[in-house]
Design an enzyme around this catalytic site. Structure first.
Site, mmCIF file in Angstrom:
data_model
loop_
_atom_site.group_PDB
_atom_site.id
_atom_site.type_symbol
_atom_site.label_atom_id
_atom_site.label_comp_id
_atom_site.label_asym_id
_atom_site.label_seq_id
_atom_site.Cartn_x
_atom_site.Cartn_y
_atom_site.Cartn_z
ATOM 1 N N HIS A 309 0.858 -1.185 0.000
ATOM 2 C CA HIS A 309 0.000 0.000 0.000
ATOM 3 C C HIS A 309 0.888 1.226 0.000
ATOM 4 O O HIS A 309 1.933 1.258 0.638
ATOM 5 C CB HIS A 309 -0.889 0.022 1.252
ATOM 6 C CG HIS A 309 -2.073 0.930 1.117
ATOM 7 N ND1 HIS A 309 -1.989 2.289 1.331
ATOM 8 C CD2 HIS A 309 -3.350 0.678 0.755
ATOM 9 C CE1 HIS A 309 -3.181 2.828 1.126
ATOM 10 N NE2 HIS A 309 -4.023 1.883 0.775
ATOM 11 N N ASP A 366 -7.940 -5.295 0.034
ATOM 12 C CA ASP A 366 -8.421 -6.178 -1.044
ATOM 13 C C ASP A 366 -8.040 -7.630 -0.857
ATOM 14 O O ASP A 366 -8.489 -8.487 -1.617
ATOM 15 C CB ASP A 366 -7.873 -5.674 -2.385
ATOM 16 C CG ASP A 366 -8.446 -4.318 -2.734
ATOM 17 O OD1 ASP A 366 -7.668 -3.383 -2.992
ATOM 18 O OD2 ASP A 366 -9.684 -4.193 -2.698
HETATM 19 C C1 SDX Z 1 -6.279 -0.010 -2.879
HETATM 20 O O1 SDX Z 1 -4.476 4.511 -2.056
HETATM 21 C C2 SDX Z 1 -5.411 3.904 -1.440
HETATM 22 O O2 SDX Z 1 -5.792 4.292 -0.332
HETATM 23 C C3 SDX Z 1 -5.999 2.684 -2.156
HETATM 24 C C4 SDX Z 1 -7.001 1.871 -1.370
HETATM 25 C C5 SDX Z 1 -8.283 2.645 -1.119
HETATM 26 O O3 SDX Z 1 -9.009 2.271 -0.162
HETATM 27 O O4 SDX Z 1 -8.621 3.537 -1.925
HETATM 28 O O5 SDX Z 1 -6.449 1.460 -0.136
HETATM 29 C C6 SDX Z 1 -7.427 0.626 -2.163
HETATM 30 O O6 SDX Z 1 -6.058 0.308 -4.015
HETATM 31 C C7 SDX Z 1 -5.390 -0.973 -2.149
HETATM 32 C C8 SDX Z 1 -4.185 -1.464 -3.003
HETATM 33 C C9 SDX Z 1 -4.682 -2.572 -3.927
HETATM 34 N N1 SDX Z 1 -3.626 -2.936 -4.902
HETATM 35 C C10 SDX Z 1 -2.969 -4.120 -4.806
HETATM 36 O O7 SDX Z 1 -3.126 -4.919 -3.906
HETATM 37 C C11 SDX Z 1 -2.021 -4.407 -5.975
HETATM 38 C C12 SDX Z 1 -0.694 -4.959 -5.438
HETATM 39 N N2 SDX Z 1 -0.003 -3.895 -4.751
HETATM 40 C C13 SDX Z 1 0.946 -3.091 -5.503
HETATM 41 O O8 SDX Z 1 0.747 -2.980 -6.848
HETATM 42 C C14 SDX Z 1 1.449 -1.872 -4.732
HETATM 43 O O9 SDX Z 1 1.752 -2.296 -3.478
HETATM 44 C C15 SDX Z 1 0.569 -0.655 -4.659
HETATM 45 C C16 SDX Z 1 0.094 -0.206 -6.001
HETATM 46 C C17 SDX Z 1 -0.620 -0.903 -3.784
HETATM 47 C C18 SDX Z 1 1.402 0.488 -4.040
HETATM 48 O O10 SDX Z 1 2.390 0.796 -4.931
HETATM 49 P P1 SDX Z 1 3.564 1.840 -4.560
HETATM 50 O O11 SDX Z 1 3.277 2.580 -3.306
HETATM 51 O O12 SDX Z 1 3.855 2.642 -5.774
HETATM 52 O O13 SDX Z 1 4.752 0.881 -4.192
HETATM 53 P P2 SDX Z 1 5.873 0.483 -5.202
HETATM 54 O O14 SDX Z 1 5.249 -0.069 -6.439
HETATM 55 O O15 SDX Z 1 6.829 1.620 -5.304
HETATM 56 O O16 SDX Z 1 6.543 -0.745 -4.420
HETATM 57 C C19 SDX Z 1 7.612 -0.515 -3.518
HETATM 58 C C20 SDX Z 1 8.407 -1.816 -3.589
HETATM 59 C C21 SDX Z 1 8.817 -2.172 -5.017
HETATM 60 O O17 SDX Z 1 9.990 -2.988 -4.903
HETATM 61 P P3 SDX Z 1 11.451 -2.236 -5.141
HETATM 62 O O18 SDX Z 1 11.384 -1.604 -6.507
HETATM 63 O O19 SDX Z 1 11.586 -1.242 -4.014
HETATM 64 O O20 SDX Z 1 12.440 -3.374 -5.051
HETATM 65 O O21 SDX Z 1 7.580 -2.914 -3.145
HETATM 66 C C22 SDX Z 1 7.395 -3.833 -4.225
HETATM 67 C C23 SDX Z 1 7.713 -3.083 -5.498
HETATM 68 O O22 SDX Z 1 8.162 -3.991 -6.513
HETATM 69 N N3 SDX Z 1 5.981 -4.230 -4.170
HETATM 70 C C24 SDX Z 1 5.527 -5.462 -4.342
HETATM 71 C C25 SDX Z 1 4.140 -5.378 -4.142
HETATM 72 N N4 SDX Z 1 3.788 -4.114 -3.881
HETATM 73 C C26 SDX Z 1 4.936 -3.396 -3.903
HETATM 74 N N5 SDX Z 1 6.162 -6.620 -4.644
HETATM 75 C C27 SDX Z 1 5.377 -7.718 -4.734
HETATM 76 N N6 SDX Z 1 4.029 -7.733 -4.565
HETATM 77 C C28 SDX Z 1 3.383 -6.574 -4.260
HETATM 78 N N7 SDX Z 1 2.070 -6.562 -4.099
#
Ligand code: SDX
Length: 431
Positions: A309, A366
């Site tokens: 998140h 989720d």
């Molecule tokens: C919702 O914003 C809100 O409040 C949203 C929400 C709401 O109520 O409105 O809470 C609802 O959208 C919840 C989130 C649902 N999405 C997912 O579950 C999809 C999976 N999660 C990711 O795609 C990600 O965690 C996000 C999109 C939720 C957040 O993305 P960020 O903040 O841009 O984080 P990032 O992509 O920069 O990740 C940081 C690191 C990265 O690794 P490095 O490059 O530092 O090595 O964490 C890794 C990412 O690769 N990472 C994950 C991961 N999420 C982040 N690796 C594996 N699996 C994951 N799910």
């Protein structure tokens, strides 16, 4: 002693500087007001994804991502989940205070008397193929609502804004149920005003002409709680979209339709559908380790859906509540879903793995919600539609707040231009 309310920024290359005021809210970090930065220094700021950027002031929802705190108008989500109802939370988000009995009675009456959609709107569904994704139908139907209410669309009129809020909160379940029933070839169902909000929705979803629907109080209570947990969440991507579209003066139905399409993405509200499909793909707890390895593999686009998140770097408080609900609701419904075992094993493995621990990746709202929706008989493609029904209350509360805020301006970010420098046109013969 420098003024603690000012941040001084100096560009040593040009010796230009800017004294930027610090703005404090009720809770949370102070913000640097960079409104004069470009005028003072000739520089923009750069923050793609807005990880360090506040786009607005708001009194609706507060999140502390480090502590795992979520407040709707100051009330902790745990207390609202335990004591309130979705419709009461919708009132709270819109009005800022919990309703007195007579206030809630009026609100409930207003909502239940705006639940029908125009008969012509029903024809819209005929234009879709039967296997159209319900989010596509929902976005189109909601955007089209402005075509039916053009007499009450003044964004500057508080009465029109309030009526739009009532209409949207009232009609989302009706339209959502219509999307589902069209996809399964059932006749659409009219809303029953004698039923409460969630019961009315479940009736429109599942009642069939051939037999009366046995209402299930466990299902209604579980769905009401899920709607409370999904109602609002500060400046998430879809709410920010609603505010950006609203800042242009677009009507409320167009603004909310934009929020619906933003929510659809798998990185946002579409994650609940993606989680269930991922759990089904993993299949059994034995395959969890390989899923964890794929999620960590930089060369693999596979991500653990429902994990991570932008704001929560601790447990999403909503995920905690939903996880507990999972066990209770499945037990009360007598459902034994092996996917819950896969989810629990996945969570256990991820929370022990350095990759997830170092990046503070926890289950989000989720991760477990789809397991409950599935147990309630809601098809996977409808999961994000459920999210949209609930979030409509938050979206329209933010849309109204922005229109009530004096001096609101159109949202218009700048950029870093990386394209070609100026050059002359080349005639075809010389290319
Ligand atoms: C919702 O914003 C809100 O409040 C949203 C929400 C709401 O109520 O409105 O809470 C609802 O959208 C919840 C989130 C649902 N999405 C997912 O579950 C999809 C999976 N999660 C990711 O795609 C990600 O965690 C996000 C999109 C939720 C957040 O993305 P960020 O903040 O841009 O984080 P990032 O992509 O920069 O990740 C940081 C690191 C990265 O690794 P490095 O490059 O530092 O090595 O964490 C890794 C990412 O690769 N990472 C994950 C991961 N999420 C982040 N690796 C594996 N699996 C994951 N799910």
């Amino acid at each position: 002693m420098s003024d603690p309310k000012i941040v001084k920024l100096v560009d040593e290359s040009s010796n230009r500087s800017s004294e930027l005021p610090l703005i404090n809210g009720t809770l949370g970090p102070a913000c640097i007001d960079i409104g004069t930065l470009y005028k003072d220094t000739g520089h923009f700021t750069y923050d793609p994804g807005y990880g360090s950027t506040a786009s607005t002031k708001s009194a609706i929802t507060y999140i502390d991502g480090d502590q795992g705190v979520l407040l709707y108008r100051g009330y902790p989500i745990e207390q609202l989940a335990a004591n309130s109802s979705f419709l009461e939370v919708a009132y709270l988000l819109l009005n800022g205070e919990l309703p007195k009995p007579e206030e809630f009675k009026t609100f409930e009456h207003d909502v239940s008397h705006h639940t029908m959609m125009h008969e012509s709107l029903k024809n819209f569904f005929q234009g879709f193929h039967h296997d159209a994704h319900p989010m596509a139908m929902l976005a189109a139907a909601v955007a089209s609502l402005s075509a039916f209410y053009h007499d009450d669309l003044s964004v500057d009129d508080p009465a029109d804004r309030k009526l739009a809020a009532i209409r949207l909160i009232a009609k989302m379940p009706t339209i959502a149920a219509a999307c589902y029933r069209y996809s399964v070839g059932w006749p659409l169902r009219y809303p029953r005003n004698n039923l409460e909000y969630v019961d009315r929705f479940l009736h429109m979803m599942f009642e069939v002409p051939s037999e009366p629907l046995q209402m299930n109080p466990v299902a209604a209570k579980a769905l009401d709680l899920l709607f409370i947990l999904h109602a609002d969440h500060e400046q998430n991507a879809s709410t920010s979209t609603v505010r950006l579209v609203g800042s242009t003066g677009a009507n409320p139905y167009a603004s909310i339709a934009a929020g619906i399409t933003a929510l659809w993405g798998p990185a946002h509200g579409g994650a609940n559908e993606a989680v269930l499909k991922q759990l089904e793909e993993i299949g059994t707890p034995d395959n969890v380790e390989s899923a964890i390895l794929r999620a960590k593999d930089k060369n693999d686009s596979f991500r653990l859906m429902g994990f991570g998140h932008r704001v929560y770097k601790n447990f999403d408080p909503r995920a905690k509540i939903i996880r507990e609900m999972c066990h209770k609701v499945l037990a009360e419904l007598g459902v034994n879903d092996p996917l819950l075992d896969v989810a629990m094993k996945l969570e256990e493995a991820a929370l022990k793995d350095d990759y997830f621990v170092e990046r503070k990746l926890y289950p989000n709202v989720d991760f477990y919600s789809g397991i409950i929706y599935k147990a309630l008989g809601i098809p996977t493609e409808m999961f994000t539609v459920m999210f949209a029904i609930a979030r409509t209350s938050g979206w329209i509360a933010h849309w109204i707040e922005q229109h009530e805020t004096p001096g609101s301006r159109i949202g218009r970010p700048r950029q870093i231009y990386t394209g070609s420098d100026v050059r002359d046109y080349v005639p075809t013969a010389k290319r």
